[in-house]
Design a protein around this motif. Structure first.
Motif, PDB file in Angstrom:
ATOM      1  N   VAL A  68       0.825  -1.221   0.000  1.00 20.50           N
ATOM      2  CA  VAL A  68       0.000   0.000   0.000  1.00 20.50           C
ATOM      3  C   VAL A  68       0.857   1.268   0.000  1.00 20.50           C
ATOM      4  O   VAL A  68       1.927   1.307   0.603  1.00 20.50           O
ATOM      5  CB  VAL A  68      -0.940   0.037   1.235  1.00 20.50           C
ATOM      6  N   ASP A  69       0.325   2.292  -0.713  1.00 22.29           N
ATOM      7  CA  ASP A  69       0.940   3.621  -0.669  1.00 22.29           C
ATOM      8  C   ASP A  69       0.235   4.512   0.347  1.00 22.29           C
ATOM      9  O   ASP A  69       0.760   5.557   0.750  1.00 22.29           O
ATOM     10  CB  ASP A  69       0.812   4.313  -2.037  1.00 22.29           C
ATOM     11  N   ALA A  70      -1.004   4.132   0.680  1.00 25.77           N
ATOM     12  CA  ALA A  70      -1.817   4.969   1.569  1.00 25.77           C
ATOM     13  C   ALA A  70      -2.867   4.081   2.213  1.00 25.77           C
ATOM     14  O   ALA A  70      -3.187   3.010   1.691  1.00 25.77           O
ATOM     15  CB  ALA A  70      -2.484   6.094   0.787  1.00 25.77           C
ATOM     16  N   VAL A  71      -3.424   4.571   3.333  1.00 27.47           N
ATOM     17  CA  VAL A  71      -4.344   3.743   4.109  1.00 27.47           C
ATOM     18  C   VAL A  71      -5.664   4.481   4.328  1.00 27.47           C
ATOM     19  O   VAL A  71      -5.669   5.669   4.654  1.00 27.47           O
ATOM     20  CB  VAL A  71      -3.712   3.404   5.490  1.00 27.47           C
ATOM     21  N   LEU A  72      -6.763   3.756   4.143  1.00 29.54           N
ATOM     22  CA  LEU A  72      -8.081   4.321   4.441  1.00 29.54           C
ATOM     23  C   LEU A  72      -8.685   3.472   5.561  1.00 29.54           C
ATOM     24  O   LEU A  72      -8.925   2.275   5.371  1.00 29.54           O
ATOM     25  CB  LEU A  72      -8.948   4.277   3.178  1.00 29.54           C
ATOM     26  N   ILE A  73      -8.935   4.091   6.724  1.00 32.15           N
ATOM     27  CA  ILE A  73      -9.392   3.336   7.896  1.00 32.15           C
ATOM     28  C   ILE A  73     -10.905   3.426   8.029  1.00 32.15           C
ATOM     29  O   ILE A  73     -11.466   4.513   8.210  1.00 32.15           O
ATOM     30  CB  ILE A  73      -8.719   3.858   9.176  1.00 32.15           C
ATOM     31  N   ALA A  74     -11.565   2.265   7.943  1.00 26.40           N
ATOM     32  CA  ALA A  74     -13.022   2.235   7.988  1.00 26.40           C
ATOM     33  C   ALA A  74     -13.534   1.232   9.013  1.00 26.40           C
ATOM     34  O   ALA A  74     -14.648   0.723   8.871  1.00 26.40           O
ATOM     35  CB  ALA A  74     -13.575   1.938   6.588  1.00 26.40           C
ATOM     36  N   VAL A  75     -12.722   0.945  10.025  1.00 26.50           N
ATOM     37  CA  VAL A  75     -13.218   0.111  11.139  1.00 26.50           C
ATOM     38  C   VAL A  75     -13.853   1.027  12.179  1.00 26.50           C
ATOM     39  O   VAL A  75     -13.682   2.244  12.130  1.00 26.50           O
ATOM     40  CB  VAL A  75     -12.050  -0.706  11.779  1.00 26.50           C
ATOM     41  N   PRO A  76     -14.613   0.476  13.147  1.00 25.00           N
ATOM     42  CA  PRO A  76     -15.203   1.330  14.187  1.00 25.00           C
ATOM     43  C   PRO A  76     -14.131   2.092  14.963  1.00 25.00           C
ATOM     44  O   PRO A  76     -12.983   1.644  15.060  1.00 25.00           O
ATOM     45  CB  PRO A  76     -15.933   0.325  15.086  1.00 25.00           C
ATOM     46  N   GLY A  77     -14.543   3.241  15.518  1.00 23.39           N
ATOM     47  CA  GLY A  77     -13.620   4.173  16.162  1.00 23.39           C
ATOM     48  C   GLY A  77     -12.719   3.566  17.220  1.00 23.39           C
ATOM     49  O   GLY A  77     -11.541   3.943  17.344  1.00 23.39           O
ATOM     50  N   GLU A  89       3.818   5.126  11.809  1.00 20.67           N
ATOM     51  CA  GLU A  89       5.227   4.737  11.934  1.00 20.67           C
ATOM     52  C   GLU A  89       5.827   4.365  10.591  1.00 20.67           C
ATOM     53  O   GLU A  89       7.016   4.553  10.352  1.00 20.67           O
ATOM     54  CB  GLU A  89       5.356   3.594  12.946  1.00 20.67           C
ATOM     55  N   ALA A  90       4.961   3.879   9.701  1.00 20.74           N
ATOM     56  CA  ALA A  90       5.435   3.566   8.348  1.00 20.74           C
ATOM     57  C   ALA A  90       5.443   4.803   7.455  1.00 20.74           C
ATOM     58  O   ALA A  90       5.809   4.735   6.281  1.00 20.74           O
ATOM     59  CB  ALA A  90       4.562   2.477   7.730  1.00 20.74           C
ATOM     60  N   GLY A  91       4.998   5.948   8.008  1.00 19.86           N
ATOM     61  CA  GLY A  91       5.011   7.200   7.242  1.00 19.86           C
ATOM     62  C   GLY A  91       3.993   7.231   6.112  1.00 19.86           C
ATOM     63  O   GLY A  91       4.179   7.929   5.108  1.00 19.86           O
ATOM     64  N   LEU A  92       2.892   6.506   6.279  1.00 23.09           N
ATOM     65  CA  LEU A  92       1.890   6.450   5.198  1.00 23.09           C
ATOM     66  C   LEU A  92       0.838   7.555   5.347  1.00 23.09           C
ATOM     67  O   LEU A  92       0.439   7.888   6.473  1.00 23.09           O
ATOM     68  CB  LEU A  92       1.176   5.093   5.227  1.00 23.09           C
ATOM     69  N   PRO A  93       0.363   8.097   4.239  1.00 24.78           N
ATOM     70  CA  PRO A  93      -0.792   9.003   4.297  1.00 24.78           C
ATOM     71  C   PRO A  93      -2.030   8.199   4.706  1.00 24.78           C
ATOM     72  O   PRO A  93      -2.196   7.061   4.273  1.00 24.78           O
ATOM     73  CB  PRO A  93      -0.946   9.524   2.869  1.00 24.78           C
ATOM     74  N   ILE A  94      -2.886   8.841   5.530  1.00 23.33           N
ATOM     75  CA  ILE A  94      -4.031   8.126   6.106  1.00 23.33           C
ATOM     76  C   ILE A  94      -5.306   8.951   5.968  1.00 23.33           C
ATOM     77  O   ILE A  94      -5.324  10.133   6.306  1.00 23.33           O
ATOM     78  CB  ILE A  94      -3.793   7.867   7.616  1.00 23.33           C
ATOM     79  N   LEU A  95      -6.362   8.290   5.475  1.00 21.53           N
ATOM     80  CA  LEU A  95      -7.701   8.882   5.573  1.00 21.53           C
ATOM     81  C   LEU A  95      -8.410   8.052   6.625  1.00 21.53           C
ATOM     82  O   LEU A  95      -8.673   6.855   6.411  1.00 21.53           O
ATOM     83  CB  LEU A  95      -8.426   8.810   4.219  1.00 21.53           C
ATOM     84  N   CYS A  96      -8.712   8.671   7.775  1.00 19.34           N
ATOM     85  CA  CYS A  96      -9.307   7.944   8.895  1.00 19.34           C
ATOM     86  C   CYS A  96     -10.761   8.351   9.067  1.00 19.34           C
ATOM     87  O   CYS A  96     -11.059   9.517   9.332  1.00 19.34           O
ATOM     88  CB  CYS A  96      -8.505   8.267  10.163  1.00 19.34           C
ATOM     89  N   GLU A  97     -11.683   7.383   8.916  1.00 24.46           N
ATOM     90  CA  GLU A  97     -13.101   7.706   9.135  1.00 24.46           C
ATOM     91  C   GLU A  97     -13.286   8.314  10.527  1.00 24.46           C
ATOM     92  O   GLU A  97     -12.527   8.001  11.448  1.00 24.46           O
ATOM     93  CB  GLU A  97     -13.949   6.428   9.001  1.00 24.46           C
ATOM     94  N   LYS A  98     -14.289   9.148  10.684  1.00 22.45           N
ATOM     95  CA  LYS A  98     -14.540   9.776  11.982  1.00 22.45           C
ATOM     96  C   LYS A  98     -14.999   8.718  12.982  1.00 22.45           C
ATOM     97  O   LYS A  98     -15.684   7.799  12.560  1.00 22.45           O
ATOM     98  CB  LYS A  98     -15.552  10.917  11.866  1.00 22.45           C
ATOM     99  N   PRO A  99     -14.706   8.857  14.278  1.00 21.63           N
ATOM    100  CA  PRO A  99     -13.842   9.879  14.863  1.00 21.63           C
ATOM    101  C   PRO A  99     -12.385   9.483  14.717  1.00 21.63           C
ATOM    102  O   PRO A  99     -12.108   8.325  14.378  1.00 21.63           O
ATOM    103  CB  PRO A  99     -14.256   9.852  16.336  1.00 21.63           C
TER     104      PRO A  99
END
Lengths: 337, 337, 337, 337
Positions: A68-77, A89-99
């Motif tokens: 992966v080049d980037a991570v999209l987090i869609a698990v519960p908060g 820590e891996a220095g990846l760009p992250i789109l984290c679902e709220k919250p």
């Protein structure tokens, strides 16, 4: 044409599946390269919509495999922190679902960890900031053409919720969006939260006392009252009325085909958030992918915003028991300026 | 306080009864002094709402008894002339429900008779001229602020009609209102009428081929297309869109309480003319009563306007069989300037 | 036709002059028979619009001269009691402009005096109850078709006010209308009042801290928040959004001719109360005149309602200094049931 | 993840540049691999937005170099045929901006050539079919829930046009869209075209007599009247009102943020087609790219539709000189069923 961004989705539930479809079928410059999901059935179902994606059960494995080049987090908060840490820590760009995380203490830990990097890497999924109407309202505030903003009157109405929806979720699951978008609209942070109780809807389940009226004061003096209502039956409605010194603006009115039938003029209202915020979700992801390609990494609310929202939520939950609850935040670090 | 105007109503059917109620209960400066109605049952029913009114079977008797200061004619159009003639000969002010008479020849006879008096005494009951929205549109035309008026696009829709409603009544009973109000709005008379047939509604009774599209040319070049539809089921709707050189105006949109219900945003539409034109009917009568008190006698469309409408209707009925039918009128006498 | 009601107007300022015009020119069954006004210039100006009316400087003289069948009080609130007392003692029907009196103590005196008569004789001029939209909303509440009413969210906005408009007038001159109409809509009286301060408008004069947000609790649990704003510049707007268990209703949206101009779709908004509530004022007076003719004497809010509003106003003025102020009322006497 | 579709854009003017941006930045599964443009300056400007794209001056060269999987034609209509022929001969999928070709004779040649392939390869760029509101209206027609469709009343208004815009372009450049979308909405082809002239706008340049009213009859009896207006000044507006047996639907009303300012309630109207049809253009291209990936190749109007539109345009241009002009089409070949 730059190389297509390889996105790993963490969580293949309803929200994750929706993002897989969005990234693979409606987003330019990115594709799903990995599905990180411990539940085998879910992972298999998601894989069908993501040909070529690798399957992992842990984010660490996807990182180790350079998948992966980037991570999209869609698990519960409550599961965000254990994913955010290795991804940061891996220095990846992250789109984290709220919250960002469920409480301000853990949010602060994330904020501190992130500051070890060269710049913010986390964007939080408060998608209202990408809704065209909210954007037009913000432009009007910034333009000053209607004078100073004095007051915001909001509402957030859902058709209904199940038994698993608890009283505090009125704040942490629903008003949470207002805690992000209102300061962004008004250009000022929340300094106190109060809750008032209207007559309780008999259609709410027995554990729920709602609707509620949430009153916020902002640092710049703007007063906000938001009706939060999760059993309105008729549809899904999110709207805001902004009171300026010299005029007024309102967003959230239904639009589209007008019909006349049975003695009535009518327009369809939304029935859930997927249509109300369809454009917002698409623009949020495309903007994030573009920001990653450009190297800015974040194109919306960052982790500090996520921390501020966590503080407001904590005040909001306390306010359910009465009183005007202050929201005290440390000053914003230059890192997030 | 001037003396209350003694109004004799000719005809105590639905329209007459409505006017009795209006004059006795919602109009200043007038009361019903006489009910002229040959049908005894109708007369008796009407008398209950008009305490103190005298009953007559013929207008001549009411005049002879000096029972009326003014006359309101609410019998069907084919019976207008025999009432208009003695009322004119008695020099009484008259409010005559539309049409003036059913054809241009008889209308012309009335116009000639009226010219023996010192000034016009007849007002014709085209009440749309008293509707607030039509008035605002006319003011916009006259102001010139949107540039020249180029085109009017109208519609007149009824929920349904019975078997007694014939094809020619589309023109003589319904479009007749457009033949009065359109020239008044546009400041120019009708010079031709044409009818086009859309797909015929299966809900119209077997003798009726409708809706129709009526196209009118006005002397000043303005083109008008009006949809006439008497089986639209959903409600009663009369609207006009005016195309100007620099902008647009539309009247006839439903207003009032907005509701959200069952996934829909809705506003009640009118279901018949009594609510759509309630204000227009009230203002028409109050204006007429005021004009009689002031001695101007007429505060709206006069007998010459009624004659022009009769001419347009004759062209319209011919146009039902095809072709562009011209409307030729003599020049307006100075008496009606 | 019953005898025309002889109405004496007390006070020939702007409001009085408006009522004189309304009664003489737009009301059936009544006329102005007396103008009671100590200021000679005002009295003379008013007399021109009321041919035949007698002039008096004191209500007692008009009563002694048997010049009136009923009294309409249009002087400022602090002068109401000295007019109400002799009018009540003479047993005359009274339409008293709001407020009944400026405080609950004097209101209670009036209520006690009135109870010596056979039935209520005073109607208080809270005209919103005669506005068609408020009436439709009330019918929706009563019908139960949208479920129970839970919350009302209101707003009252004026373009601007002069230096003579004080902080407490926000309550006693403006919110006073909400204190009458909200309980009438919701079917339940006000039990507490609280005031919140948004950012203060820089356009308000220096003595004024506004807009304010007024929060009321009703006895049946309905929560009400009303924005009161007297410097909104753009126009005059009074609106309410009602939150039901199963849906939503909103009144107060501008209606009328729709226009398109300069890249915008637009509808005129009201700029003062005379157009917003034109129909309400006319219907209020016609209903009152009809009620007097029928012997019921009162067709709207009565003196007890006026007393309750005075109590709410007193709480509201206290609430300007902070806190949730309770409103304690004695039970409604059977006389006013 | 399937291989990204390599799209060659023919023509790098305004429309071509817009498509380059759309495909590279807002479309999933495709990128611009070639720019075919003889004008060197234009080609260079476009290349900056399409990193990695090859430059060609002729489509034949791009094909010979195996530089494209699909072709998007954005040159003016008179240059379409010389691009369509080699692209078809190479068996490439084609998205051809409207019109297919400028006349029915050349359109027929294309249609005949295309039938040598295994299935239709050409999609014509009538993007209104991808507009959400047009789609909702079409669903309502197909559902039958409002009864049969009887009539369509349309309008197409532009703010202004330059001197180069000729009288016949009212038909071939503007009404052309209605000739495609109306039959698609109504499920029936155009059988005649007629033009009526309202008063001519003084704001039109001297060579232009407009607005015009275009009347079409469809094979199924539906009647259509469309106002075509290219100097309305205030904005860009495309709307349609559909008259059904039991109700009515209207699309094209402005939506978005509501404001109140200077005595007016207002909503921004579009000022050109790029915002009015932004979603339609994006969806058109994404649908086409998806169809090419899936092998169906065409996801909208095909070449036969383009031929029918060319026939209607020819009738429309004739109708500018008067009369009801029939539109005679051969039956649709099974190839296009």
């Amino acid at each position: 044409m730059s190389k297509s961004l390889r996105v790993g989705v963490v969580g293949a539930g309803a929200m994750g599946a929706d993002h897989i479809d969005r990234i693979n079928n409606r987003t330019s410059g990115a594709h799903i390269s990995a599905i990180i999901e411990p539940d085998a059935a879910r992972a298999a179902a998601a894989a069908e919509d993501a040909p070529g994606a690798q399957a992992f059960t842990r984010i660490e494995d996807a990182i180790a495999a350079d998948a992966v080049d980037a991570v999209l987090i869609a698990v519960p908060g409550q599961f965000h922190e254990p994913v955010l840490v290795p991804a940061l820590e891996a220095g990846l760009p992250i789109l984290c679902e709220k919250p960002l995380t469920p409480d301000s203490e853990s949010s602060l830990r994330i904020v501190e960890l992130e500051q070890k990097l060269d710049k913010p890497h986390i964007q939080v999924g408060f998608m209202r900031r990408f809704d065209p109407e909210y954007n037009n309202l913000r432009k009007l505030v910034e333009s000053g053409e209607a004078g100073e903003l004095l007051m915001l009157r909001g509402l957030h109405r859902n058709p209904s919720v199940g038994e698993s929806y608890t009283q505090s979720m009125l704040i942490t699951d629903s008003v949470v969006h207002e805690f992000d978008v209102i300061p962004w609209l008004a250009g000022s942070r929340v300094v106190s939260v109060e809750v008032k109780y209207p007559k309780t809807s008999s259609l709410a389940h027995s554990g729920l006392k709602e609707p509620i009226l949430v009153i916020m004061e902002l640092e710049n003096g703007v007063l906000v009252d938001v009706e939060m209502n999760v059993n309105i039956q008729f549809g899904y409605q999110v709207a805001t009325e902004a009171v300026f010194e010299k005029g007024l603006a309102r967003i959230g009115q239904p639009s589209g085909m007008q019909r006349w039938r049975d003695g009535e003029f009518l327009i369809n209202e939304h029935t859930d958030f997927t249509t109300r915020f369809a454009t917002a979700y698409d623009r949020q992801i495309q903007s994030w992918v573009d920001a990653v390609h450009e190297g800015t990494l974040v194109a919306g609310p960052n982790a500090w915003d996520g921390y501020l929202v966590a503080l407001s939520c904590e005040a909001g939950v306390k306010a359910l028991d009465g009183g005007v609850i202050p929201v005290d935040a440390a000053p914003r670090p230059d890192f997030y300026a």
